[in-house]
Design a protein around this motif. Structure first.
Motif, PDB file in Angstrom:
ATOM      1  N   VAL A 373       0.839  -1.203   0.000  1.00  0.00           N
ATOM      2  CA  VAL A 373       0.000   0.000   0.000  1.00  0.00           C
ATOM      3  C   VAL A 373       0.873   1.251   0.000  1.00  0.00           C
ATOM      4  O   VAL A 373       0.548   2.253  -0.648  1.00  0.00           O
ATOM      5  CB  VAL A 373      -0.951  -0.020   1.209  1.00  0.00           C
ATOM      6  N   ASN A 374       1.984   1.190   0.699  1.00  0.00           N
ATOM      7  CA  ASN A 374       2.916   2.320   0.689  1.00  0.00           C
ATOM      8  C   ASN A 374       3.480   2.543  -0.706  1.00  0.00           C
ATOM      9  O   ASN A 374       3.642   3.694  -1.157  1.00  0.00           O
ATOM     10  CB  ASN A 374       4.045   2.045   1.689  1.00  0.00           C
ATOM     11  N   TYR A 375       3.777   1.458  -1.429  1.00  0.00           N
ATOM     12  CA  TYR A 375       4.237   1.590  -2.810  1.00  0.00           C
ATOM     13  C   TYR A 375       3.132   2.127  -3.710  1.00  0.00           C
ATOM     14  O   TYR A 375       3.386   2.904  -4.634  1.00  0.00           O
ATOM     15  CB  TYR A 375       4.712   0.236  -3.327  1.00  0.00           C
ATOM     16  N   ALA A 376       1.895   1.715  -3.446  1.00  0.00           N
ATOM     17  CA  ALA A 376       0.784   2.177  -4.285  1.00  0.00           C
ATOM     18  C   ALA A 376       0.573   3.674  -4.165  1.00  0.00           C
ATOM     19  O   ALA A 376       0.153   4.335  -5.126  1.00  0.00           O
ATOM     20  CB  ALA A 376      -0.502   1.430  -3.903  1.00  0.00           C
ATOM     21  N   ASN A 779      -9.396  11.633   3.192  1.00  0.00           N
ATOM     22  CA  ASN A 779      -8.626  11.425   4.408  1.00  0.00           C
ATOM     23  C   ASN A 779      -7.300  10.785   4.079  1.00  0.00           C
ATOM     24  O   ASN A 779      -7.211   9.917   3.218  1.00  0.00           O
ATOM     25  CB  ASN A 779      -9.417  10.534   5.374  1.00  0.00           C
ATOM     26  N   ASP A 780      -6.281  11.210   4.752  1.00  0.00           N
ATOM     27  CA  ASP A 780      -4.930  10.749   4.452  1.00  0.00           C
ATOM     28  C   ASP A 780      -4.807   9.273   4.766  1.00  0.00           C
ATOM     29  O   ASP A 780      -4.895   8.872   5.928  1.00  0.00           O
ATOM     30  CB  ASP A 780      -3.926  11.544   5.286  1.00  0.00           C
ATOM     31  N   PRO A 781      -4.650   8.395   3.765  1.00  0.00           N
ATOM     32  CA  PRO A 781      -4.572   6.960   4.047  1.00  0.00           C
ATOM     33  C   PRO A 781      -3.236   6.536   4.588  1.00  0.00           C
ATOM     34  O   PRO A 781      -3.067   5.395   4.989  1.00  0.00           O
ATOM     35  CB  PRO A 781      -4.827   6.336   2.670  1.00  0.00           C
ATOM     36  N   SER A 782      -2.285   7.443   4.565  1.00  0.00           N
ATOM     37  CA  SER A 782      -0.942   7.048   4.980  1.00  0.00           C
ATOM     38  C   SER A 782      -0.681   7.311   6.450  1.00  0.00           C
ATOM     39  O   SER A 782       0.462   7.315   6.879  1.00  0.00           O
ATOM     40  CB  SER A 782       0.093   7.794   4.134  1.00  0.00           C
ATOM     41  N   SER A 783      -1.746   7.578   7.213  1.00  0.00           N
ATOM     42  CA  SER A 783      -1.531   7.799   8.635  1.00  0.00           C
ATOM     43  C   SER A 783      -1.068   6.514   9.281  1.00  0.00           C
ATOM     44  O   SER A 783      -1.669   5.463   9.122  1.00  0.00           O
ATOM     45  CB  SER A 783      -2.834   8.265   9.276  1.00  0.00           C
ATOM     46  N   GLY A 784      -0.052   6.618  10.017  1.00  0.00           N
ATOM     47  CA  GLY A 784       0.495   5.421  10.648  1.00  0.00           C
ATOM     48  C   GLY A 784       1.450   4.665   9.768  1.00  0.00           C
ATOM     49  O   GLY A 784       1.978   3.639  10.168  1.00  0.00           O
ATOM     50  N   ILE A 785       1.677   5.138   8.530  1.00  0.00           N
ATOM     51  CA  ILE A 785       2.586   4.452   7.610  1.00  0.00           C
ATOM     52  C   ILE A 785       3.751   5.368   7.311  1.00  0.00           C
ATOM     53  O   ILE A 785       3.576   6.499   6.858  1.00  0.00           O
ATOM     54  CB  ILE A 785       1.870   4.063   6.312  1.00  0.00           C
ATOM     55  N   ASN A 786       4.901   4.911   7.538  1.00  0.00           N
ATOM     56  CA  ASN A 786       6.098   5.695   7.265  1.00  0.00           C
ATOM     57  C   ASN A 786       6.468   5.532   5.805  1.00  0.00           C
ATOM     58  O   ASN A 786       6.736   4.428   5.335  1.00  0.00           O
ATOM     59  CB  ASN A 786       7.240   5.211   8.160  1.00  0.00           C
TER      60      ASN A 786
END
Length: 966
Positions: A373-376, A779-786
C-alpha cells in the motif's frame, strides 16, 4: 460509372503519390482526400489494361490495411490480376486476395483452378505466392481440391518450395483432416532430412499440432529425441523442447531419458533463448528431478543478475512458474524480486508483484500489505491499481483463508479506497458485502468503516468509487444495530451531495436510510414499553411503600426521560459504545441502546428530514427512485399519527393509531431483520424450471409493441418535479428554516453548531455563489505508515517475515467464515474439442498405430462418409528405421480372407445378374430384379446400423514408447 479515359490512364497516380498525399493532409481533410482517392480507384480498376487495374488494386489494398477501407467489392478484379502472366500483376492480386478474402467471399471458388495452375508452375516464386495465399485463405473445398498438388510440392527438389509446402500442410490438416492420409507419411519422412531448413519447417508443424492433442504424437518421440541430441540449430531445439514439454506429462517414463540432454544444453549452450526454453521445460514438466531443478534455479539467478531488462523479465517469469511448487526458489532470490518493484520497466514490476504476493502467508500478510500500500501511494495510476488488485485477489483466495484478523482487513479496504488513484471500487464493493454476509464478528467494524466512507465527501467525486459507496450504504443499513450513532448515518445517507451519484446508487442510499429509520422508530417503541412497565411496577408497589418512596420513583422516571438521547442538542457528545461480549459466542445489544434512548422529538425530526429530502424525489423521472421515495413517504404518513401532538388528538384515536403504527413498524422490521447469506454460483442451476414457464417465447414483436415508449437514459436525473418547482439541492438548515416560520435564538444556535460539526454536508449559503465541483481531499490513508525508507522496509520484510511459513499463535482467534457446500467458485466448464480436431487426431493415430487404435478411434472419433470410404484404401505409414532402430514399428493391416472371398463372390454375382439382365429382353424381369436388389441393400444397411449401435467393449490402448528410448 464510365471507364477511365486514356488521359486518366497516362496520368494515373501511383501508390507513392497516395502515401505522400495522405501524409500531407491534416486530420480534418484526410477523410475527404481518401474519399476522392476511392472514387479514382473505382474508375481505374474497371480498365481493361492490367497495369492500370493492378495499380488501382495496389492502392486499394494499402488503404484497406492502413485506413480499413472496405475492398470486398473489388474481389473479382483481384482474381483478374492473378490470372495475368506478369509476375508483378500476379503478386499484387495474391496480396489483395490474402488480405481481403475469407470463407464467406462469394467468388473464392473461382481461384481454385488458378491456384492449381500456379502450384504446378516452373517459376518457384509463383509457386510461393500460391502457397502463401492457400495458407491464409484455404477453405475446406480449396484444401480438398489442392491436397494432391501440395503433396507433390513436399517432394520438390527446390528447398524454397519444399519448406513452404510443408508449412501449408498445417492449414490442410486444420481444414481438411483427410489430408493426413495423404501427406502425413511424407511429413514424417522429412524429419530425417539433412537440410536444416526442412527439418525446422517440419518440427514447427509438429509443434503446432502437438499443442492441440499431444497424445497422438507420442509414437514420434524417438525422432524428436534424435533431433534433440544431434541438432545444432537453436530454433529447432527450442521447438523440440516445446514438444517434449507437452509429451512428458503424458508418459512418465519419457522424462527419465529427457532430463540429461536438456541439462547438457543448459550447461553448454551460450544462447539465452535456448537456456530459457530449457528452464521452462524443466520447471513445468520435470519438477520431480531435484538436480535439474537446482540447475534451473542457478540459471534463473544468472538471468536476474543481467542488466538487460528483457533477460531480467525472463528470469522473473521463470521464478513465477516455479513459485507454486518450489517456493524455495523464490526465497533464494527474494532480494532481487523485492528490489524489482522499483524498476522502471512496467513488465518487471508486474512480475515482481506477482512473486511478492506468492510469498504472502498468514504470518506476513499484514506487513506485506502495508509495504505494498505504501508503494501504491507513490506509484503511477496503472501500477497502483495493479498493486491493489493483487492484494484483493490474494486476500480473498479460498474464501479469505489467509486472513486471521478480519477487523484489520476491513479497515484496510477502507484505507485502500482513499488512495487517490484507486479504481477498484467494484472489487472492494463485492468484498465488503461478501465479508459482511460471511463473518458475523466483523460487522461492528464493517459498519464503522462504512460510516467513515459515507461521511467522506471526497469519495463522491470519484466515479470509480461509486460502487464502493453503494456497498458502504448497504452495509450500514443492513447492520444498523451495530452502529454507534444511527442518526449520524441517516444524515450521511441523506446529505445533499448524494445528488451527484448515479440513480442506481441513490436507490441504495434511500433504501438504507429507510432501514435506519425503521430501526430508530422500533427502538423508540421498545423504550416506551420499558418505561411503561417500570411505571406500572412502581404503581403496584404504591400500597406497600411510603409516599416518599413513590415520589423518589417518579423523580427517577422523570430524570431518565430528561436525559434521553436527542441528536439535535449540541451539548450532547456522541459516545463510543462497544459491543458487549456475553462469553457464549454471542454479542449483546449495542451499548447506545442501553445507555441512551430516543426521545419523541428526535424521532419527529428524523421523520421530517426524511419527508423533506425524499419529497422532491417522488416526482423523479427515474422509476426506481420514484418508487422508493413513495414507499418511504407512505410509511411516514402511516406512522406520523403516533408522533403527532397528543394534546390535539383524542384519547381513543390516539390509542388506535399507536397500535397500528407499532404493528406496521414491527412488520417492516421483521422483514428487514431476516439475515442475508452468501449464495452459491450454482444455486440458480439447481432451481427447476416450472412446466408452464415458457422461456423461449418469440419476442420479435416486442419492439413494435413498445416502439412508441420513450424511456429516459439511465444517467438522466432531474430534481425539478411537478410537485416542487425548485431544485432538490438543499441543506438541512434551509429545510429547518422553512419549517420554523418564527426564527428564535435557540434554533439559530443549534443550526450554527450543527453546521460547524457537519459543514461538509451543507451547500454554500450565499445565493450568488456557484457550487464548485472540486472536493476536499480524501482522508490521508498514509496515517500510521512511514513513507520513507521503503526499500529498507522491503528488505527487512524479505529477511524476516517472508522466511517463516509457519502459522503463528494469534491471541485473537480467527472468526467463523461461512462457506457453501456447493463451493464458492464458479464451475470450470471444460471446453469440448472441436469435431475437426477429433477427426485430425483420429486420423493421425490410425496412421501411426495402425489397427491398434482403429477400434477405439472408430467410436470416439466418428468420421464422415468420405473418411470411412477412404479408410480401407489408405496405406499405413511405415516409419523409416534409423541406425539406432529408433523407429516405431507398424503392424500390418490383416484383413479377413473370408471377407475378401465374399466380396469377390458378391461382385461376381452382381456381374452375372447384370449380364442376365442385359440378355433378357423383358423389362418386367429387370424391374423385379431391381426391386430384389433394393430389398437386399435395405436389409444390409439395417444390419450394419444394428452393428454400429451395439456397444463394443474395446479399451483404448495408450501408445507405447519403445524400451530402448526409455
Amino acid at each position: 460509372m464510365a471507364s477511365p479515359s486514356l488521359m486518366d490512364t497516362l496520368f494515373q497516380r501511383s501508390l507513392d503519390d497516395i502515401i505522400k498525399g495522405v501524409r500531407q493532409q491534416q486530420s480534418s481533410t484526410e477523410s475527404i482526400f481518401i474519399s476522392k482517392v476511392i472514387e479514382e480507384i473505382r474508375r481505374e480498376i474497371k480498365s481493361t489494361d492490367l497495369q492500370t487495374k493492378s495499380t488501382a488494386l495496389q492502392k486499394l489494398t494499402y488503404l484497406n490495411s492502413i485506413h480499413f477501407i472496405d475492398m470486398s467489392w473489388a474481389s473479382f478484379h483481384a482474381i483478374e490480376c492473378i490470372s495475368s502472366p506478369t509476375f508483378a500483376h500476379k503478386k499484387i492480386g495474391y496480396v489483395a486476395i490474402s488480405q481481403s478474402f475469407n470463407e464467406s467471399t462469394p467468388v473464392i471458388l473461382l481461384i481454385s483452378n488458378q491456384l492449381r495452375k500456379d502450384l504446378k508452375s516452373s517459376n518457384e516464386f509463383e509457386v510461393s505466392l500460391a502457397l502463401d495465399c492457400l495458407s491464409r485463405i484455404g477453405t475446406v473445398d480449396l484444401c480438398r481440391d489442392l491436397t494432391s498438388e501440395v503433396f507433390t510440392l513436399m517432394s520438390s527438389s527446390k528447398v524454397f518450395v519444399r519448406k513452404k509446402g510443408i508449412g501449408v500442410v498445417l492449414r490442410l490438416f486444420e481444414k481438411y483432416p483427410d489430408a493426413v492420409r495423404v501427406c502425413f507419411k511424407k511429413l514424417v519422412e522429412s524429419l530425417e532430412g539433412s537440410d536444416s531448413q526442412i527439418v525446422s519447417a517440419v518440427v514447427g508443424v509438429f509443434c503446432e499440432l502437438a499443442s492441440k492433442d499431444p497424445r497422438s504424437y507420442l509414437p514420434l518421440a524417438p525422432e524428436f529425441y534424435r533431433i534433440l541430441v544431434d541438432s545444432k540449430n537453436n530454433w529447432v531445439l527450442i521447438k523440440v523442447l516445446k514438444i517434449f514439454a507437452k509429451l512428458a506429462p503424458l508418459e512418465p517414463r519419457l522424462a527419465k531419458r529427457m532430463v540429461e540432454p536438456i541439462c547438457d544444453h543448459m550447461r553448454k549452450t551460450g544462447a539465452k533463448s535456448l537456456v530459457f526454453e530449457c528452464i521452462r521445460t524443466v520447471v513445468t514438466s520435470f519438477t520431480e528431478y531435484e538436480s535439474a531443478m537446482k540447475l534451473a534455479a542457478e540459471k534463473i539467478r544468472e538471468f536476474l543478475m543481467e542488466d538487460d531488462p528483457n533477460l531480467k523479465y525472463l528470469g522473473l517469469h521463470a521464478v513465477t512458474i516455479m513459485a507454486p511448487k518450489h517456493l524455495w526458489a523464490v526465497l533464494e532470490n527474494k532480494d532481487v524480486v523485492i528490489q524489482s518493484l522499483s524498476d522502471e520497466d512496467p513488465n518487471i514490476k508486474l512480475e515482481s508483484l506477482r512473486l511478492v504476493m506468492a510469498m504472502a502467508s498468514e504470518s506476513n500478510l499484514v506487513e506485506t500489505c502495508r509495504v505494498l500500500v505504501n508503494y501504491a501511494l507513490k506509484s503511477d495510476p496503472e501500477f497502483c491499481n495493479e498493486i491493489l488488485g493483487s492484494i484483493l485477489s490474494t486476500c480473498c483466495r479460498n474464501v479469505y483463508d489467509v486472513i486471521i484478523d478480519f477487523d484489520w482487513y476491513v479497515s484496510l479496504l477502507g484505507e485502500m479506497s482513499r488512495i487517490p488513484n484507486c479504481q477498484k471500487g467494484e472489487e472492494i464493493e463485492n468484498q465488503l458485502i461478501d465479508i459482511g454476509m460471511r463473518v458475523k464478528d466483523v460487522r461492528p467494524e464493517l459498519v464503522r468503516v462504512g460510516r467513515d466512507l459515507l461521511i467522506d465527501p471526497a469519495l463522491l467525486g470519484n466515479p470509480f468509487l461509486h460502487r464502493l459507496l453503494s456497498a458502504a450504504a448497504w452495509v450500514c443499513g443492513e447492520y444498523v444495530e451495530f452502529s454507534r450513532n444511527p442518526v449520524e448515518l441517516m444524515e450521511a445517507l441523506l446529505q445533499p451531495r448524494t445528488s451527484l451519484l448515479p440513480s442506481s446508487i441513490r436507490t441504495v442510499y434511500m433504501q438504507s436510510a429507510f432501514k435506519v429509520l425503521i430501526f430508530c422508530i422500533r427502538s423508540y417503541f421498545l423504550q416506551k414499553e420499558d418505561m411503561t412497565s417500570e411505571v406500572s411496577d412502581l404503581a403496584s408497589k404504591r400500597e406497600c411503600s411510603e409516599s416518599s418512596d413513590l415520589a423518589t420513583g417518579k423523580a427517577l422516571v422523570q430524570s431518565d426521560q430528561d436525559e434521553g438521547f436527542n441528536p439535535r442538542e449540541s451539548n450532547q457528545s456522541y459516545e463510543d459504545p462497544s459491543v458487549v461480549d456475553t462469553g457464549v459466542g454471542q454479542t449483546s445489544t449495542p451499548a447506545f441502546m442501553e445507555e441512551k434512548s430516543f426521545m419523541h422529538e428526535s424521532i419527529v425530526n428524523l421523520l421530517n428530514l426524511m419527508e423533506l429530502v425524499l419529497g422532491p424525489l417522488s416526482g423523479s423521472l427515474d422509476v426506481e427512485i420514484q418508487e422508493r421515495a413513495w414507499n418511504v413517504l407512505g410509511f411516514i404518513e402511516l406512522v406520523r399519527q403516533e408522533f403527532s401532538n397528543p394534546l390535539i388528538q383524542k384519547e381513543a384515536n390516539l390509542e388506535r393509531e399507536k397500535v397500528i403504527a407499532s404493528r406496521v413498524v414491527e412488520w417492516v422490521h421483521d422483514a428487514f431483520s431476516e439475515e442475508l447469506g452468501p449464495v452459491s454460483v450454482t444455486a440458480q442451476d439447481r432451481v427447476l424450471i416450472p412446466d408452464e414457464l415458457v422461456l423461449k417465447e418469440n419476442l420479435t414483436d416486442l419492439e413494435a409493441i413498445c416502439g412508441g415508449v420513450e424511456l429516459p437514459s439511465p444517467g438522466s436525473f432531474s430534481f425539478t418535479t411537478p410537485y416542487y418547482g425548485e431544485s432538490a439541492g438543499f441543506s438541512v438548515s434551509n429545510l429547518q428554516g422553512e419549517e420554523d416560520s418564527e426564527p428564535s435564538t435557540e434554533s439559530t444556535s443549534l443550526i450554527t453548531e450543527h453546521r460547524k460539526r457537519h459543514g461538509l454536508y451543507y451547500l454554500p449559503s450565499e445565493k450568488n455563489k456557484i457550487l464548485a465541483n472540486d472536493y476536499p481531499p480524501a482522508n490521508d490513508p498514509s496515517s500510521g505508515i512511514n513513507t520513507n525508507d521503503d526499500t529498507e522496509d522491503l528488505v527487512k520484510l524479505a529477511d524476516q517475515s517472508l522466511v517463516s511459513k509457519r502459522k503463528p499463535n494469534h491471541a485473537k482467534p480467527r472468526p467463523v467464515v461461512v462457506k457453501l457446500e456447493g463451493g464458492d467458485a464458479a464451475p470450470v466448464v471444460s471446453k469440448k474439442p472441436e469435431l475437426k480436431d477429433d477427426l485430425l487426431s483420429g486420423a493421425i493415430r490410425d496412421i501411426l498405430l495402425g489397427n491398434e487404435a482403429k477400434a477405439a478411434s472408430s467410436q470416439s472419433n466418428p468420421y464422415d462418409k468420405s473418411s470411412s470410404k477412404r479408410k480401407g484404401k489408405a496405406k499405413l505409414v511405415i516409419l523409416p528405421d534409423s541406425k539406432e532402430n529408433l523407429a516405431v514399428g507398424e503392424q500390418p493391416n490383416h484383413e479377413n480372407p473370408s471377407s475378401r472371398r465374399s466380396q469377390h463372390r458378391g461382385h461376381g454375382k452382381e456381374k452375372s445378374r447384370k449380364s442376365r439382365g442385359k440378355k433378357n429382353g423383358d423389362g418386367r424381369e429387370d424391374d423385379g430384379e431391381k426391386e430384389r436388389e433394393k430389398i437386399r441393400d435395405h436389409h444390409g444397411r439395417h444390419k450394419s446400423r444394428q452393428r454400429a449401435d451395439a456397444p463394443i467393449n474395446v479399451v483404448a490402448q495408450t501408445p507405447d514408447i519403445p524400451d530402448y528410448l526409455l
